[in-house]
Design a protein around this motif. Sequence first.
Motif, PDB file in Angstrom:
ATOM      1  N   VAL A 104      -1.645  -1.120  -4.246  1.00  0.00           N
ATOM      2  CA  VAL A 104      -2.654  -0.116  -3.932  1.00  0.00           C
ATOM      3  C   VAL A 104      -1.981   1.244  -3.830  1.00  0.00           C
ATOM      4  O   VAL A 104      -1.012   1.408  -3.093  1.00  0.00           O
ATOM      5  N   LEU A 105      -2.506   2.200  -4.623  1.00  0.00           N
ATOM      6  CA  LEU A 105      -2.013   3.569  -4.527  1.00  0.00           C
ATOM      7  C   LEU A 105      -3.197   4.429  -4.124  1.00  0.00           C
ATOM      8  O   LEU A 105      -4.208   4.477  -4.824  1.00  0.00           O
ATOM      9  N   VAL A 106      -3.072   5.088  -2.974  1.00  0.00           N
ATOM     10  CA  VAL A 106      -4.238   5.784  -2.438  1.00  0.00           C
ATOM     11  C   VAL A 106      -3.864   7.205  -2.009  1.00  0.00           C
ATOM     12  O   VAL A 106      -2.860   7.408  -1.320  1.00  0.00           O
ATOM     13  N   VAL A 107      -4.635   8.179  -2.484  1.00  0.00           N
ATOM     14  CA  VAL A 107      -4.430   9.565  -2.054  1.00  0.00           C
ATOM     15  C   VAL A 107      -5.118   9.735  -0.703  1.00  0.00           C
ATOM     16  O   VAL A 107      -6.300   9.419  -0.563  1.00  0.00           O
ATOM     17  N   LEU A 108      -4.355  10.188   0.284  1.00  0.00           N
ATOM     18  CA  LEU A 108      -4.924  10.353   1.630  1.00  0.00           C
ATOM     19  C   LEU A 108      -4.667  11.758   2.136  1.00  0.00           C
ATOM     20  O   LEU A 108      -3.631  12.358   1.862  1.00  0.00           O
ATOM     21  N   HIS A 109      -5.652  12.297   2.862  1.00  0.00           N
ATOM     22  CA  HIS A 109      -5.413  13.576   3.521  1.00  0.00           C
ATOM     23  C   HIS A 109      -5.047  13.388   4.978  1.00  0.00           C
ATOM     24  O   HIS A 109      -4.335  14.206   5.558  1.00  0.00           O
ATOM     25  N   VAL A 134       0.849  -1.191   0.000  1.00  0.00           N
ATOM     26  CA  VAL A 134       0.000   0.000   0.000  1.00  0.00           C
ATOM     27  C   VAL A 134       0.883   1.237   0.000  1.00  0.00           C
ATOM     28  O   VAL A 134       1.757   1.380   0.860  1.00  0.00           O
ATOM     29  N   THR A 135       0.675   2.095  -1.006  1.00  0.00           N
ATOM     30  CA  THR A 135       1.422   3.346  -1.057  1.00  0.00           C
ATOM     31  C   THR A 135       0.444   4.503  -0.853  1.00  0.00           C
ATOM     32  O   THR A 135      -0.578   4.569  -1.537  1.00  0.00           O
ATOM     33  N   ALA A 136       0.766   5.387   0.089  1.00  0.00           N
ATOM     34  CA  ALA A 136      -0.084   6.552   0.312  1.00  0.00           C
ATOM     35  C   ALA A 136       0.533   7.751  -0.389  1.00  0.00           C
ATOM     36  O   ALA A 136       1.738   7.974  -0.318  1.00  0.00           O
ATOM     37  N   LEU A 137      -0.332   8.485  -1.126  1.00  0.00           N
ATOM     38  CA  LEU A 137       0.115   9.695  -1.806  1.00  0.00           C
ATOM     39  C   LEU A 137      -0.406  10.849  -0.968  1.00  0.00           C
ATOM     40  O   LEU A 137      -1.618  11.003  -0.807  1.00  0.00           O
ATOM     41  N   VAL A 138       0.511  11.643  -0.369  1.00  0.00           N
ATOM     42  CA  VAL A 138       0.077  12.729   0.509  1.00  0.00           C
ATOM     43  C   VAL A 138       0.647  14.053   0.017  1.00  0.00           C
ATOM     44  O   VAL A 138       1.529  14.089  -0.850  1.00  0.00           O
ATOM     45  N   GLY A 139       0.139  15.118   0.587  1.00  0.00           N
ATOM     46  CA  GLY A 139       0.626  16.439   0.207  1.00  0.00           C
ATOM     47  C   GLY A 139      -0.469  17.460   0.371  1.00  0.00           C
ATOM     48  O   GLY A 139      -1.647  17.097   0.450  1.00  0.00           O
ATOM     49  N   PRO A 140      -0.110  18.740   0.400  1.00  0.00           N
ATOM     50  CA  PRO A 140      -1.125  19.783   0.569  1.00  0.00           C
ATOM     51  C   PRO A 140      -2.033  19.879  -0.655  1.00  0.00           C
ATOM     52  O   PRO A 140      -1.737  19.313  -1.705  1.00  0.00           O
TER      53      PRO A 140
END
Lengths: 252, 326
Positions: free
Chosen positions: A189-194, A29-35
Amino acid sequence: MIDISDVSLTLGGSVILDQISLTLPKGGVTALVGPNGAGKSSLLSLIARLRPLQTGRITVDGHPIDTTPTRQLAKVMAILRQDPGVASRLRVAELVGFGRFPHSGGRLTAEDRRIVAETLERFDLTGLASRFIDTLSGGQRQRALVAMTFCQGTGTVLLDEPLNNLDMFHARELMRMLRKIADEHGKTVLVVLHDINHAAAHADRIVAMKDGRIAAAGDTASIIRPDLLEMVFGFPMQVETIAGRLTVLHHA
Amino acid sequence: MTMATAVRLKFGPSAAALGALLALAAVSLFVGVSELSPGALFSDPQALGLMMASRVPRTLAALLAGGALAIAGLVMQALARNRFVEPSTAGTTQSAALGVLLVTVLWPEAPLGWKAAVAVVTALAGTSVFLALAHRLPPTQPFLVPLFGIVYGGVVGAVATFAAWQLDLLQYLETWTTGEFSGVLRGRYELLWIAGALVALAWWTADRLTILSLGRDVGIGLGLNYAAVLRLGLVIVSAIAALTVVVVGIIPFVGLVAPNLISRFAGENLRHTLPWVAGTGAALVLSCDIIGRLIRFPYEIPVGIVLGVVGAALFLGLLFAGRGDG
């Protein structure tokens, strides 16, 4: 495996993505984070061929996304956009069943039906199976959409802020589900998370973006560091280990 | 559950609905200015002639036009992703009428088939412009799309009216803008079978059209050739609308009422609901035509006017009844 090399995106004269190169190994699982405005959703749209590639090259499990037929790609990766605004009056089971479209072209086989039933069960939707999606709460609808995405049965799953609309219980359930399908079925799994703490708790890797570039990428523990997080998000925050888990104190 | 009950549950409603539609068609065959009884068909060759030359074509035309217009509305709603549009409120029908006018001016002796072909082309152009503009409207404002469609259709319609007025063809235009079946005879309605074939094509591609209604991103994600299905839908809508305008004229509300009525009870999985929507549209248009024939017998009221009243009432009823939970 997702391989991105030298991808840039310019919209209306402004640079959205600036020479992104990134390789995500198969599985995990990779989380894509950022403002906000960092380019996370744009990058996801490019990988999922929802937006035409301007420059650079992206392959998913070896399939170049700009030249592979779209139906074939739909068997390789599934995408759930943030708030796709699905307004059709379909029953939950019908919606989830459309996840099998790339395989069966609409006519569900016995195997498809088995997968649909299993997916409904797994997402706690069996009781809602014959309900119309426009009668569901926002969270239930979100779960039905995630279930449809999983029902596609692809090796790679892309999700753009899937925790929107979900309460604490279902947000945690969904993240554990992502964890499980990565661990038990070897899916990527690539998931954009806040919520950075969901990323800290459930992701193997974190990719942090800022101003259209990759600011940092690596193992979760190597990214969840006060100095790095301050650089990405622009304010100082504390990182503590609570009950053995890295926890970011960013609320106060 | 026994086998017989299972079969009844599965096919019961469809059989009942089909029976009702056939009964309606039978009534239509024996309602008209000239007295005609079932018995006379066997004894009186003239009665049989009337039946085959006028009553059968008229009944078939009403069924075909009604079913096809309902499907045009259904497909239009999938294309625009909005429940409140149909060809006659989105400029399609008006563009078709403009096309017929154009061909009447430039090539007055053109056969019906050529008129229809030109109408299909102008309807396609008009609908493409509508869709291109409608897809730019914010999806958070669902009432903007039908509102825009009404304004757009009004503008195209006004151009047609102005042109007809300038060319002294207003009476001609009237025959296409008010739908009626009184002029339908053998040899004058057969183009509607093409509209019927397009309904079959829509059913054949029902799953793709359903996915189309889920939006571009979901469609592409599921491996749908989004642009191709969009074009196919556009052709189905434009051709059905143009063919009915050429043969019988504008019949409003069918494309709005039939899909919305069925959607309430059975949802929007087109593979299952499409035959129901077509049947509802066919029944609605045929009953309105029968009402129009009876209401001030022996004179006729055009079906377009009857449907304007009945359809508007039904649609308002649907709006205010809210949506069922199913």
